[in-house]
Structures are given as structure tokens and as C-alpha cells.
Design a protein around this motif. Structure first.
Motif, PDB file in Angstrom:
ATOM      1  N   GLY A   1      10.238  -8.142   2.641  1.00 49.21           N
ATOM      2  CA  GLY A   1      10.036  -6.806   3.159  1.00 49.21           C
ATOM      3  C   GLY A   1       9.474  -5.861   2.121  1.00 49.21           C
ATOM      4  O   GLY A   1       8.618  -5.013   2.427  1.00 49.21           O
ATOM      5  N   ARG A   2       9.929  -6.007   0.876  1.00 45.38           N
ATOM      6  CA  ARG A   2       9.426  -5.137  -0.189  1.00 45.38           C
ATOM      7  C   ARG A   2       7.937  -5.378  -0.445  1.00 45.38           C
ATOM      8  O   ARG A   2       7.172  -4.427  -0.609  1.00 45.38           O
ATOM      9  N   PHE A   3       7.526  -6.620  -0.485  1.00 42.77           N
ATOM     10  CA  PHE A   3       6.109  -6.899  -0.737  1.00 42.77           C
ATOM     11  C   PHE A   3       5.237  -6.497   0.446  1.00 42.77           C
ATOM     12  O   PHE A   3       4.091  -6.067   0.256  1.00 42.77           O
ATOM     13  N   GLU A   4       5.749  -6.604   1.662  1.00 43.55           N
ATOM     14  CA  GLU A   4       5.018  -6.091   2.827  1.00 43.55           C
ATOM     15  C   GLU A   4       4.791  -4.590   2.666  1.00 43.55           C
ATOM     16  O   GLU A   4       3.709  -4.072   2.959  1.00 43.55           O
ATOM     17  N   LEU A   5       5.818  -3.888   2.188  1.00 48.44           N
ATOM     18  CA  LEU A   5       5.731  -2.444   2.011  1.00 48.44           C
ATOM     19  C   LEU A   5       4.707  -2.089   0.938  1.00 48.44           C
ATOM     20  O   LEU A   5       3.919  -1.148   1.092  1.00 48.44           O
ATOM     21  N   VAL A   6       4.700  -2.844  -0.161  1.00 48.53           N
ATOM     22  CA  VAL A   6       3.734  -2.592  -1.239  1.00 48.53           C
ATOM     23  C   VAL A   6       2.308  -2.796  -0.749  1.00 48.53           C
ATOM     24  O   VAL A   6       1.386  -2.075  -1.151  1.00 48.53           O
TER      25      VAL A   6
ATOM     26  N   THR B   1       4.900  -2.717 -10.789  1.00 51.12           N
ATOM     27  CA  THR B   1       3.690  -3.110 -10.082  1.00 51.12           C
ATOM     28  C   THR B   1       4.092  -4.270  -9.177  1.00 51.12           C
ATOM     29  O   THR B   1       5.196  -4.814  -9.291  1.00 51.12           O
ATOM     30  N   ALA B   2       3.191  -4.662  -8.282  1.00 49.53           N
ATOM     31  CA  ALA B   2       3.491  -5.819  -7.445  1.00 49.53           C
ATOM     32  C   ALA B   2       3.779  -7.044  -8.307  1.00 49.53           C
ATOM     33  O   ALA B   2       4.697  -7.822  -8.019  1.00 49.53           O
ATOM     34  N   LEU B   3       3.021  -7.212  -9.396  1.00 54.71           N
ATOM     35  CA  LEU B   3       3.222  -8.369 -10.259  1.00 54.71           C
ATOM     36  C   LEU B   3       4.544  -8.309 -11.002  1.00 54.71           C
ATOM     37  O   LEU B   3       5.274  -9.303 -11.074  1.00 54.71           O
ATOM     38  N   SER B   4       4.904  -7.147 -11.545  1.00 57.68           N
ATOM     39  CA  SER B   4       6.180  -7.078 -12.267  1.00 57.68           C
ATOM     40  C   SER B   4       7.358  -7.203 -11.301  1.00 57.68           C
ATOM     41  O   SER B   4       8.411  -7.751 -11.654  1.00 57.68           O
ATOM     42  N   LEU B   5       7.195  -6.743 -10.060  1.00 55.74           N
ATOM     43  CA  LEU B   5       8.247  -6.930  -9.065  1.00 55.74           C
ATOM     44  C   LEU B   5       8.427  -8.417  -8.759  1.00 55.74           C
ATOM     45  O   LEU B   5       9.552  -8.896  -8.603  1.00 55.74           O
TER      46      LEU B   5
END
Length: 209
Positions: free
Chosen positions: A83-88, A176-180
Motif C-alpha cells: 500500500g505504501r509503494f502504491e501511494l508513492v 525516497t522510494a528506494l530507501s523505503l
């Protein structure tokens, strides 16, 4: 079977995106985006064996989760991060909804979960998460992407942009998306260490390291 309260984890684990974790030995800072899919699959695969243990419901100490409870946590982590990556992907610099993992363990009654259900659904949730991450274009870390063939320039720039998209947690921690994603893979690795499956850990970012 003891279900004594577990002390809330109040540690700040954001530093694990920048250097090796001395406790579990995993170095998330070395993870490139191109490795994420295989790495996440490698880090969730061992739960099949963990959940087949005869003592899967037994806590090593009254105030430490059993392997079953850790598996239930990982099961939920996979859904939360999907869900978090969908949001990003869908919003600019979104604020991630707060997720209290300690409250979730109580509300979800982790100790009473069915090992067979978790063993079936962890791979399913892993696949769903990996598919979402593939939408970031899977082009590797920004440094690696810049070194790709110039003929793929537009795709490379898109990948750099998507993996560099920002977000923040409700506590103000910025990613960032990568660090997440690096934060996530350390979490997955560390929980294998927690249940005595540390011998199944890759040493760093590559799934076959």
C-alpha cells in the motif's frame, strides 16, 4: 502457550538504509533497485520452513514473539508496504498512514493465526508487492541506471525519477522510494534472524550473495 504483552519496539531503524546492521548482519545500503524483486522473494521464502516447525507457536521467552507471531507480522508488513509503494507511485511526496505494529499484533491476534494460511499467503503477498515494485521500472539504483546504454535514456530517466520519489512517515522520517525499499528488506532480513533463520540471509543486497 504464553501470550504475555510484548514491549513496544520504540527503536528508530531508519539508519539501516545507510549501513550494515550489526545485529543481523544484513547490509540494506548495498541493495540496488534491480535486485529488489529477487531479494524480497529470497527473504520471504524461508518462512515456509519456519511455519512447518513443530514449535512454531512457542515463544523463546514469555515477552518475545514466537516464530508464528513473527510470520504473522511479516505477512502484514508485506501488505502494508504494498500500500505504501502504491501511494508513492500515485501521489507526490505522500504522508504515509501511521501503522502501529504493536497494536496490529494485538488486534490481529498473531499468536492464534493458522500457520498453513500464512504459509500460503506470504508468497501471494510477496508476488503482489514485487509486481508493484516492478512499476518503478526496476532499473537498478540511480547510480547504476545512469551507466546504462544511452539509447535507453528516456526509460533510464523515468526509473531514476520513480525510485527518487519522496515520501515521509507520520513521525517525520523522510524516504525516497528506494530507501523505503531498503528499509523494508532490512526488516524482512532481520526477522529471519529473529527466528533463528539467519543462515538463510544473503550478506548484502544481492539475493545470491
Amino acid at each position: 502457550m504464553s501470550t504475555d504483552p510484548i514491549a513496544p519496539d520504540t527503536k528508530d531503524w531508519t539508519w539501516t538504509t545507510q549501513r550494515r546492521c550489526a545485529e543481523c548482519g544484513f547490509d540494506a545500503s548495498a541493495v540496488a533497485a534491480v535486485d529488489l524483486g529477487d531479494l524480497i522473494s529470497a527473504l520471504t521464502g524461508p518462512w515456509q520452513d519456519v511455519l512447518a516447525r513443530a514449535d512454531v507457536r512457542v515463544r523463546p521467552q514469555p515477552t518475545t514473539w514466537s516464530p508464528l507471531e513473527y510470520a504473522a507480522h511479516v505477512h502484514e508488513v508485506l501488505e502494508v508496504f504494498a500500500g505504501r509503494f502504491e501511494l508513492v507511485l500515485s501521489e507526490d511526496n505522500p504522508l504515509l498512514p501511521n501503522w502501529d505494529q504493536d497494536a496490529a499484533s494485538i488486534e490481529g491476534d498473531y499468536a492464534a493465526q493458522d500457520p498453513a494460511v500464512l504459509a500460503r499467503e506470504i508468497p501471494e503477498r510477496t508476488t503482489a508487492l514485487v509486481d508493484i515494485l516492478a512499476r518503478f521500472d526496476g532499473g537498478g539504483s540511480p547510480e547504476g541506471v545512469r551507466n546504462l546504454d544511452e539509447n535507453a535514456g528516456e526509460a533510464c530517466e523515468t526509473s531514476i525519477f520513480l525510485w527518487g520519489r519522496g515520501t515521509q512517515r507520520s513521525d517525520g522520517a523522510e524516504f525516497t522510494a528506494l530507501s523505503l525499499a531498503r528499509y523494508l528488506v532490512h526488516d524482512l532480513a532481520h526477522h529471519l534472524h529473529d527466528v533463528g533463520a539467519g543462515d538463510r540471509l544473503p550478506a548484502s543486497g544481492a539475493a545470491d550473495a
